[in-house]
Scaffold this active site. Structure first.
Site: not given
Length: 372
Positions: A30-31, A34
């Site tokens: 998820h990170e 980003h």
């Protein structure tokens, strides 16, 4: 039995390890999404951490400090231009470069990348599951076990038989039970509520045959059991059909997810600590993973699918402090023609972050309350 003894009874070391691994991979990817979308648009990323808390290891690479931190759950990415900066006057000011200088669509792309990554991971795992384990067929019931000396054994049912029709009628894809839609294979227990002669049309080694029997649901006031363990039939499929079904299943689950989160917020606002099987905190999640670990790798894959879907949908809730909230503020600024002021955005984000923290504390407390 005290609280810790109760916890030890439902959690296993292997289950806890798999909980850390599954959540760790979900949060890290998820990170990482980003990070990738920020770097793709030329925005520097100051740091990327796997885990939270004190830093155990760090290394600088491509302008980013990569870290491994002490707490194995969670992670974060520090993107330039997202946090306030300290000015020459010693006061905190709104950033002007990096992420802050991106157009609205660029900002949304950076934020949306995280939930999209979890969604894609869930779809990939679901496709892998269906391709390797087969896809449930709702209009056929497969008998997985016939109890020895049961009525089912006496009338000739065997392990592996697939029930395709009942009393001369094909099992439908879905049926309505007590006003709710249910998969068609649940027509089997519905049929056994009715006394009289019945016929199961079964497939055995590719050949169809009828099993006829007389049935009495209750005898001398006692409920009778046919003596079978069954579920939906499973059909092998190719990658294309598995992926299509995965997308369809994900879309179909959205209303249930929205309802579950709605119920959670309602319970939070009324301080209702009663249990809700649709939303689990860290203890409940670890308990589910512990049970899945005992069933084998494909059960763990199913848990990973659920956790990634939950992480994706939860982060898209338009509450400041979550990805969905940041997207909402960006859209408001785009509609207004100018971004919110530094003071406005700070106040909204603080309130949203406080709400999310209180919500998390409530979920943990509700999780733990059943052990007291």
């Amino acid at each position: 039995m005290n609280f810790f003894q109760s916890l030890a009874a439902v959690l296993t070391p292997v289950g806890l390890l798999w909980t850390v691994i599954i959540l760790g991979i979900a949060v890290t990817l998820h990170e990482l999404a980003h990070y990738a979308l920020a770097r793709w648009q030329g925005v520097p990323v100051k740091s990327f951490s796997v885990g939270m808390g004190p830093v155990l290891w760090r290394r600088r690479w491509k302008g980013t400090e990569w870290r491994v931190s002490a707490l194995p759950l969670g992670g974060y990415v520090e993107i330039d231009g997202m946090a306030p900066v300290q000015g020459a006057d010693g006061q905190m000011h709104a950033p002007t470069g990096g992420y802050a200088a991106l157009p609205s669509l660029g900002k949304i792309a950076v934020i949306l990348a995280g939930p999209v990554m979890n969604l894609l991971l869930a779809l990939g795992l679901m496709t892998l599951l269906f391709t390797n384990q087969g896809m449930p067929v709702q209009d056929r019931a497969r008998i997985e076990e016939v109890v020895v000396n049961s009525t089912a054994q006496k009338i000739g049912l065997k392990n592996g038989d697939v029930i395709t029709a009942i009393d001369g009628r094909d099992i439908p894809e879905t049926l309505t039970i007590d006003g709710k839609e249910a998969p068609g294979w649940q027509a089997v227990p519905e049929t056994l509520k009715q006394a009289g002669p019945h016929t199961f049309t079964i497939l055995r080694q590719g050949q169809a045959q009828d099993i006829r029997f007389d049935w009495t649901p209750t005898l001398n006031g006692k409920k009778q059991l046919l003596g079978i363990r069954y579920g939906p039939d499973v059909q092998k499929v190719g990658v294309g059909q598995a992926f299509t079904t995965s997308v369809k299943s994900t879309v179909e689950v959205v209303p249930q997810v929205i309802q579950s989160f709605g119920n959670l917020f309602k319970r939070f606002l009324t301080l209702d600590l009663s249990q809700d099987q649709n939303v689990s905190g860290p203890i409940g999640t670890a308990e589910i993973v512990s049970r899945a670990a005992a069933l084998g790798p494909w059960a763990l894959v199913q848990i990973a699918i659920m956790l990634n879907l939950s992480l994706a949908f939860f982060n898209l809730i338009p509450i400041p402090g979550l990805d969905g909230g940041r997207i909402l503020l960006t859209l408001i600024g785009a509609i207004k023609g100018s971004p919110l002021t530094f003071a406005q955005e700070n106040a909204i984000n603080f309130a949203g972050f406080a709400f999310v923290m209180l919500l998390m504390m409530f979920v943990i407390l509700r999780d733990a309350s059943r052990f007291f």
